[in-house]
Write a protein that holds these residues in place. Structure first.
Motif, PDB file in Angstrom:
ATOM      1  N   VAL A  34      -0.556  -5.410   2.326  1.00 42.55           N
ATOM      2  CA  VAL A  34      -1.873  -4.789   2.338  1.00 42.55           C
ATOM      3  C   VAL A  34      -2.782  -5.463   1.315  1.00 42.55           C
ATOM      4  O   VAL A  34      -2.332  -5.901   0.249  1.00 42.55           O
ATOM      5  CB  VAL A  34      -1.762  -3.275   2.080  1.00 42.55           C
ATOM      6  CG1 VAL A  34      -1.286  -2.984   0.676  1.00 42.55           C
ATOM      7  CG2 VAL A  34      -3.057  -2.563   2.356  1.00 42.55           C
ATOM      8  N   ASN A  35      -4.053  -5.554   1.642  1.00 42.60           N
ATOM      9  CA  ASN A  35      -5.054  -6.085   0.738  1.00 42.60           C
ATOM     10  C   ASN A  35      -5.385  -4.998  -0.299  1.00 42.60           C
ATOM     11  O   ASN A  35      -5.759  -3.887   0.074  1.00 42.60           O
ATOM     12  CB  ASN A  35      -6.296  -6.469   1.537  1.00 42.60           C
ATOM     13  CG  ASN A  35      -7.390  -7.074   0.695  1.00 42.60           C
ATOM     14  OD1 ASN A  35      -7.312  -7.113  -0.526  1.00 42.60           O
ATOM     15  ND2 ASN A  35      -8.421  -7.557   1.365  1.00 42.60           N
ATOM     16  N   PRO A  36      -5.288  -5.284  -1.591  1.00 44.93           N
ATOM     17  CA  PRO A  36      -5.564  -4.259  -2.605  1.00 44.93           C
ATOM     18  C   PRO A  36      -6.987  -3.702  -2.532  1.00 44.93           C
ATOM     19  O   PRO A  36      -7.203  -2.527  -2.817  1.00 44.93           O
ATOM     20  CB  PRO A  36      -5.330  -4.981  -3.929  1.00 44.93           C
ATOM     21  CG  PRO A  36      -4.463  -6.136  -3.600  1.00 44.93           C
ATOM     22  CD  PRO A  36      -4.791  -6.516  -2.188  1.00 44.93           C
ATOM     23  N   LEU A  37      -7.945  -4.534  -2.144  1.00 42.79           N
ATOM     24  CA  LEU A  37      -9.312  -4.048  -2.028  1.00 42.79           C
ATOM     25  C   LEU A  37      -9.443  -3.030  -0.894  1.00 42.79           C
ATOM     26  O   LEU A  37     -10.179  -2.050  -1.012  1.00 42.79           O
ATOM     27  CB  LEU A  37     -10.272  -5.220  -1.805  1.00 42.79           C
ATOM     28  CG  LEU A  37     -11.753  -4.899  -1.848  1.00 42.79           C
ATOM     29  CD1 LEU A  37     -12.122  -4.250  -3.181  1.00 42.79           C
ATOM     30  CD2 LEU A  37     -12.566  -6.158  -1.635  1.00 42.79           C
ATOM     31  N   LEU A  38      -8.697  -3.218   0.182  1.00 37.74           N
ATOM     32  CA  LEU A  38      -8.687  -2.264   1.287  1.00 37.74           C
ATOM     33  C   LEU A  38      -8.124  -0.919   0.829  1.00 37.74           C
ATOM     34  O   LEU A  38      -8.651   0.139   1.194  1.00 37.74           O
ATOM     35  CB  LEU A  38      -7.877  -2.814   2.459  1.00 37.74           C
ATOM     36  CG  LEU A  38      -7.766  -1.906   3.676  1.00 37.74           C
ATOM     37  CD1 LEU A  38      -9.123  -1.737   4.349  1.00 37.74           C
ATOM     38  CD2 LEU A  38      -6.740  -2.457   4.640  1.00 37.74           C
TER      39      LEU A  38
END
Length: 180
Positions: free
Chosen positions: A88-92
């Motif tokens: 998963v993208n941390p910003l997401l």
């Protein structure tokens, strides 16, 4: 004379500067305030002059609840790095947390509003009030589902606890630069 202002060490900011999990007490206060406001507004106006309650907000709240519940399950699997799922993208995840916090508060306000409206509709003996009861009751359920899905999404976006013993063993290996 001025005193030197010392900043806390990195990673130890005061509790007021960090965003924490949504508090259930905050959601309860918002719901109770919205219920009281809904009751006062609907009882101060003549109810027969108001058009019938629409189903669209109820359907929208229910759809948001389903989407956030799906996002919670999907994000949890990606954070746990289950097989077949990409990381998963941390910003997401940060965006999902903000969405979850906002949805939980908005859902609590809608729960309170629909609960106050539903309570008043069960007291009012008119035909218009009787016809609006199903919409108001469904609004309470859809709003509550949104709050539950938002809290679930927020909980599933937390960083999992890591085993400190495994990290400590890796640092103590001979021939590895680092602490000794």
């Amino acid at each position: 004379m001025t005193q030197s202002q010392s900043r806390p060490p990195r990673g130890q900011e005061p509790d007021g500067s960090r965003m924490g999990p949504t508090r259930i007490s905050t959601l309860l206060v918002a719901a109770l305030a919205a219920a009281a406001l809904a009751w006062l507004l609907i009882s101060s106006f003549y109810y027969s002059g108001i058009p019938r309650l629409p189903w669209l907000p109820v359907v929208t709240l229910a759809a948001l609840a389903v989407l956030e519940a799906y996002a919670a399950v999907n994000t949890r699997g990606r954070i746990d790095r289950k097989p077949g799922r990409e990381p998963v993208n941390p910003l997401l995840v940060a965006r999902f947390v903000v969405l979850a916090k906002a949805s939980a508060l908005a859902g609590a306000i809608f729960v309170g509003f629909y609960a106050g409206l539903t309570g008043w509709l069960f007291v009012e003996p008119t035909n218009a009030a009787i016809e609006d009861r199903p919409v108001a009751g469904a609004g309470v359920l859809a709003s509550f589902a949104l709050v539950a899905a938002a809290i679930w999404l927020e909980r599933f976006c937390r960083v999992p606890e890591q085993d400190d013993d495994a990290d400590r063993d890796a640092d103590d290996r001979p021939g590895r630069p680092g602490r000794r």
